[in-house]
Design a protein around this motif. Sequence first.
Motif, short mmCIF file in Angstrom:
data_model
loop_
_atom_site.label_atom_id
_atom_site.label_comp_id
_atom_site.label_asym_id
_atom_site.label_seq_id
_atom_site.Cartn_x
_atom_site.Cartn_y
_atom_site.Cartn_z
N CYS A 284 0.81 -1.21 0.00
CA CYS A 284 0.00 0.00 0.00
C CYS A 284 0.84 1.26 0.00
O CYS A 284 0.31 2.37 -0.18
CB CYS A 284 -0.93 0.01 1.22
SG CYS A 284 -2.15 -1.32 1.21
N VAL A 285 2.16 1.13 0.23
CA VAL A 285 3.04 2.30 0.27
C VAL A 285 3.79 2.46 -1.05
O VAL A 285 3.73 3.51 -1.71
CB VAL A 285 4.02 2.20 1.45
CG1 VAL A 285 4.95 3.41 1.48
CG2 VAL A 285 3.25 2.10 2.76
N CYS A 286 4.54 1.43 -1.47
CA CYS A 286 5.35 1.53 -2.68
C CYS A 286 4.65 1.00 -3.92
O CYS A 286 5.16 1.16 -5.03
CB CYS A 286 6.68 0.81 -2.48
SG CYS A 286 6.51 -0.98 -2.26
N ARG A 287 3.57 0.29 -3.77
CA ARG A 287 2.77 -0.26 -4.85
C ARG A 287 3.54 -1.29 -5.65
O ARG A 287 3.22 -1.57 -6.80
CB ARG A 287 2.27 0.84 -5.78
CG ARG A 287 1.52 1.97 -5.12
CD ARG A 287 0.41 1.49 -4.21
NE ARG A 287 -0.63 0.78 -4.97
CZ ARG A 287 -1.69 0.20 -4.41
NH1 ARG A 287 -1.82 0.23 -3.08
NH2 ARG A 287 -2.59 -0.40 -5.15
N ASP A 288 4.57 -1.92 -5.08
CA ASP A 288 5.27 -3.04 -5.68
C ASP A 288 4.83 -4.32 -4.98
O ASP A 288 4.10 -4.29 -3.96
CB ASP A 288 6.77 -2.86 -5.58
CG ASP A 288 7.29 -1.78 -6.52
OD1 ASP A 288 6.66 -1.56 -7.57
OD2 ASP A 288 8.32 -1.15 -6.17
N VAL A 289 5.26 -5.47 -5.50
CA VAL A 289 4.91 -6.76 -4.90
C VAL A 289 5.56 -6.84 -3.51
O VAL A 289 6.72 -6.42 -3.31
CB VAL A 289 5.35 -7.92 -5.80
CG1 VAL A 289 5.01 -9.25 -5.16
CG2 VAL A 289 4.69 -7.80 -7.17
N LEU A 290 4.81 -7.38 -2.57
CA LEU A 290 5.24 -7.41 -1.17
C LEU A 290 6.56 -8.17 -1.00
O LEU A 290 6.76 -9.25 -1.55
CB LEU A 290 4.16 -8.08 -0.31
CG LEU A 290 2.82 -7.32 -0.21
CD1 LEU A 290 1.77 -8.21 0.44
CD2 LEU A 290 3.01 -6.04 0.58
N GLU A 291 7.44 -7.56 -0.17
CA GLU A 291 8.71 -8.19 0.22
C GLU A 291 8.78 -8.19 1.74
O GLU A 291 8.71 -7.15 2.37
CB GLU A 291 9.89 -7.41 -0.36
CG GLU A 291 11.23 -8.05 -0.03
CD GLU A 291 12.39 -7.27 -0.63
OE1 GLU A 291 13.55 -7.73 -0.48
OE2 GLU A 291 12.15 -6.21 -1.23
N ARG A 292 8.86 -9.40 2.32
CA ARG A 292 8.78 -9.57 3.78
C ARG A 292 7.54 -8.85 4.31
O ARG A 292 7.63 -7.87 5.05
CB ARG A 292 10.04 -9.05 4.46
CG ARG A 292 11.28 -9.88 4.16
CD ARG A 292 12.48 -9.33 4.88
NE ARG A 292 12.79 -7.99 4.40
CZ ARG A 292 13.63 -7.16 5.01
NH1 ARG A 292 14.21 -7.52 6.14
NH2 ARG A 292 13.86 -5.95 4.51
N PRO A 293 6.38 -9.33 3.97
CA PRO A 293 5.14 -8.58 4.23
C PRO A 293 4.71 -8.61 5.69
O PRO A 293 4.98 -9.55 6.43
CB PRO A 293 4.11 -9.29 3.35
CG PRO A 293 4.63 -10.69 3.23
CD PRO A 293 6.12 -10.58 3.24
N LEU A 294 4.00 -7.52 6.10
CA LEU A 294 3.34 -7.39 7.40
C LEU A 294 1.93 -6.87 7.15
O LEU A 294 1.68 -6.13 6.20
CB LEU A 294 4.12 -6.43 8.31
CG LEU A 294 5.49 -6.90 8.78
CD1 LEU A 294 6.19 -5.78 9.54
CD2 LEU A 294 5.39 -8.14 9.64
N GLN A 295 1.02 -7.21 8.07
CA GLN A 295 -0.38 -6.86 7.89
C GLN A 295 -0.88 -6.10 9.11
O GLN A 295 -0.55 -6.42 10.26
CB GLN A 295 -1.22 -8.13 7.68
CG GLN A 295 -2.64 -7.87 7.23
CD GLN A 295 -3.35 -9.16 6.86
OE1 GLN A 295 -2.88 -10.24 7.22
NE2 GLN A 295 -4.49 -9.05 6.17
N ALA A 296 -1.71 -5.05 8.85
CA ALA A 296 -2.29 -4.24 9.92
C ALA A 296 -3.62 -4.84 10.36
O ALA A 296 -4.19 -5.70 9.68
CB ALA A 296 -2.48 -2.81 9.43
N PRO A 297 -4.13 -4.42 11.52
CA PRO A 297 -5.45 -4.90 11.94
C PRO A 297 -6.56 -4.60 10.94
O PRO A 297 -7.57 -5.30 10.89
CB PRO A 297 -5.66 -4.17 13.27
CG PRO A 297 -4.30 -3.87 13.76
CD PRO A 297 -3.49 -3.60 12.54
#
Length: 353
Positions: free
Chosen positions: A19-32
């Motif tokens: 949601c920040v860089c709009r690239d494919v997730l790398e070492r992803p984290l998820q918010a509530p």
Amino acid sequence: MGYDLERFVGYVNEGLLCCVCRDVLERPLQAPCEHAYCSACISSWLVHHRSCPEDRLPLDVGSLKPLYRYMRNDLNRLQILCANAGQGCEVVCSLESLHTHEDECEFAFISCSNTGGEYVCYHCGCSLQVERRGLVAHLSECNFRSRECHNGCGHTLLSIDQSQHNCVAELRTEVEMLRAEMLCKVEEVRREMESRLDSQRRHMVQKESQLKNDVEELKGQLSCVMCDMRALLGAERLRRQELAEAELEKRELLELLRDMQPTRSLHPVEQTCRDQHQGALQTSGRELHSEQTRHKQREASLHASSLSLHSAQAINISGPPPSPQLGDGTRKGGTRSLTLDCIKRKSREVTAI
């Protein structure tokens, strides 16, 4: 930052984009709020903000959690080109196995392993970046590769230094270094030995002084013992002299007793004198017996004094024995002489009658 979207082959789900860089997730984290971010992107965002970058809901680092399992599986199954595709690598692999491939990719650029050896600093070594597939060929031609001198001096040289190498000069320098090191060690050993000798010398001086004091003390004790022995020997001579005088008086008394046994009857006056004379003789005999008994007691006490003297010498304790009472012996000898004179005088009177 995430993976570049252009490197992926096929369709990429929108939910797998940061949601920040709009690239494919790398070492992803998820918010509530179920929005996903790259770990590096959301960490940089939360330094300046305290809300989700997508819906602006409150958010902090402690509320972040790993991505859902089904989303991780979809992310790992994505097909991606190798990062070295620009150098000619045509491998397409899953995102899950990308790091394994890149660690072994032949088109990856790596640094030369020749750092200049032990005599050259690390920054002066070979800094060339070469492809992994061409590393062997580069090492065989690298100017910073090291090998032993072909003349047999034992030094390890760089290829660029072989033309300037002088075995004799290098060996002379090494010998000088070894000589200087040996001299330092010899000097250190010499100082240590001198320190030990000084310590031993001080110890021997202390021991010598202590032995001298002990010898002087023993000499003093020996002189005291000799004085005590002389006193005891003098007392023993006096006792032997008194004993000899007592034996002489005893023989004289016995001779008088034998001479005073007449075969005829005596006058009553003579009988009375004889009775008095015999009483005096008996008294003298008892005194002589008591004198012999006292002499034996003196000999026993002399023996005990000798034993105590030897024991006192063993434990370095000496004390003068009690001095003999010569006055008593003189008085007793005078009494015996008076008694003997009285007996002789009465014997002459009886003989005259």
